[in-house]
Motif scaffolding. Structure first.
Motif, PDB file in Angstrom:
ATOM      1  N   PRO A  15       0.848  -1.199   0.000  1.00 49.59           N
ATOM      2  CA  PRO A  15       0.000   0.000   0.000  1.00 49.59           C
ATOM      3  C   PRO A  15       0.877   1.239   0.000  1.00 49.59           C
ATOM      4  O   PRO A  15       2.030   1.201   0.450  1.00 49.59           O
ATOM      5  N   THR A  16       0.361   2.320  -0.518  1.00 50.36           N
ATOM      6  CA  THR A  16       1.102   3.581  -0.449  1.00 50.36           C
ATOM      7  C   THR A  16       0.652   4.410   0.742  1.00 50.36           C
ATOM      8  O   THR A  16       1.287   5.424   1.064  1.00 50.36           O
ATOM      9  N   ALA A  17      -0.444   4.002   1.386  1.00 49.06           N
ATOM     10  CA  ALA A  17      -0.929   4.725   2.561  1.00 49.06           C
ATOM     11  C   ALA A  17      -1.680   3.766   3.469  1.00 49.06           C
ATOM     12  O   ALA A  17      -2.290   2.797   3.003  1.00 49.06           O
ATOM     13  N   VAL A  18      -1.635   4.050   4.775  1.00 47.89           N
ATOM     14  CA  VAL A  18      -2.337   3.239   5.772  1.00 47.89           C
ATOM     15  C   VAL A  18      -3.096   4.170   6.715  1.00 47.89           C
ATOM     16  O   VAL A  18      -2.515   5.122   7.259  1.00 47.89           O
ATOM     17  N   LEU A  19      -4.364   3.893   6.881  1.00 46.86           N
ATOM     18  CA  LEU A  19      -5.174   4.576   7.885  1.00 46.86           C
ATOM     19  C   LEU A  19      -5.270   3.645   9.087  1.00 46.86           C
ATOM     20  O   LEU A  19      -5.882   2.579   9.017  1.00 46.86           O
TER      21      LEU A  19
END
Length: 331
Positions: A234-238
């Motif tokens: 992933p390029t981002a994680v919430l």
């Protein structure tokens, strides 16, 4: 106590001895007194009886050990309670000490009302508690329970975080959820809704987790192992909350992952953890002071006017952008 004594055919002093678990009564007498007390619904030092007598100006606060945002809430509860002329008594959930024990301890210590930070009890249990005493649920909306509630609009907070990441150019956005902990269901649902709204339904991925550092560490190890197998990261994680985000950041930085160059990370709460990390954490801010003030006022207002029906306050969160989010590299 006098009613119990009369029905059981013993003295009031003997009833007092039995409820204080002191010697001086036979087992048969003890069993009879306790049975009569249960039949008429008597509970020693119950908050409802103390409220009727006007003897308690203490607010009991249940919290969970190590939950940093709850510590921030407690800091906000004290000044507001003192301003209104009330004392505060804390009772903590911890390994080996469950929520029911924490609540009963507050009731037995003559608390007029209870403020429950992130309660995990089911709706029926909270409803029963709400009919015993004034109770406020903080951080969780409890449908159908006779308790006040104060919480943030989780869907708005997650939507702000997701809009921020998508506007930066992210598409492969993973969510580490909080399992069964307060706010988790709403945040998970809001993440899925936001991904669909941005046309990213095929990229939806929820990693089961919890609101602690261990969940972030385990999720980070999972994602690193997938990268080793050649799967696109992933390029981002919430993350479900700031503690989870911290665990994830620890794992990534130790593995040499550039934050936010390779992966952006967003937390939730804006607890004091978000300010002390080497890289400031982008996170969704819940206003701990305002939430605490609402909780205290709700409790005191219903103590002073028992005819009031339970109320709900839903407060707007706000995204705070710091150093852990940026555009995805090369995309």
């Amino acid at each position: 106590m006098a009613d119990v004594a009369a029905r059981a055919g013993v003295s009031r002093a003997l009833v007092s001895i039995i409820f204080r678990n002191k010697p001086g009564a036979s087992q048969d007498t003890r069993d009879r007194v306790l049975r009569v007390a249960a039949e008429i619904g008597y509970s020693p030092d119950s908050a409802a009886r103390l409220l009727a007598r006007g003897r308690s100006r203490t607010l009991g606060v249940m919290l969970t050990v190590h939950q940093t945002f709850q510590a921030d809430l407690v800091e906000g509860i004290y000044p507001e309670a003192e301003r209104l002329g009330y004392e505060v008594l804390l009772s903590a959930n911890a390994p080996g000490r469950d929520e029911a024990k924490s609540i009963e301890a507050l009731l037995s210590h003559r608390c007029g009302a209870l403020i429950l930070l992130g309660p995990g009890s089911d709706a029926a249990e909270l409803d029963a508690l709400g009919h015993r005493t004034v109770a406020v649920s903080v951080g969780r909306r409890v449908t159908g329970a006779y308790v006040d509630s104060v919480h943030s609009a989780e869907n708005k907070g997650v939507r702000q975080a997701m809009d921020h990441l998508v506007e930066l150019g992210h598409r492969r956005i993973v969510h580490i959820d909080g399992g069964r902990q307060p706010g988790s269901v709403e945040r998970r649902r809001a993440y899925r809704d936001a991904m669909r709204r941005h046309g990213l339904a095929d990229e939806i991925r929820v990693i089961p987790g919890a609101h602690d550092e261990d969940a972030g560490i385990e999720a980070g190890r999972l994602l690193l192992a997938e990268c080793d197998r050649g799967l696109p990261p992933p390029t981002a994680v919430l993350a479900g909350n700031d503690r989870c985000a911290m665990g994830l950041l620890m794992t990534f930085t130790r593995a040499g992952i550039d934050i936010p160059g390779e992966v952006s990370v967003v937390g939730y709460d804006d607890s004091h953890l978000s300010h002390v990390m080497p890289i400031g954490l982008t996170t969704v801010r819940q206003d701990a002071v305002l939430i605490a003030e609402y909780a205290v006022r709700f409790a005191v207002e219903r103590l002073e006017n028992p005819e009031l029906e339970p109320r709900e306050a839903v407060l707007d969160p706000k995204l705070v952008v710091r150093g852990t989010s940026g555009p995805p590299r090369g995309e």
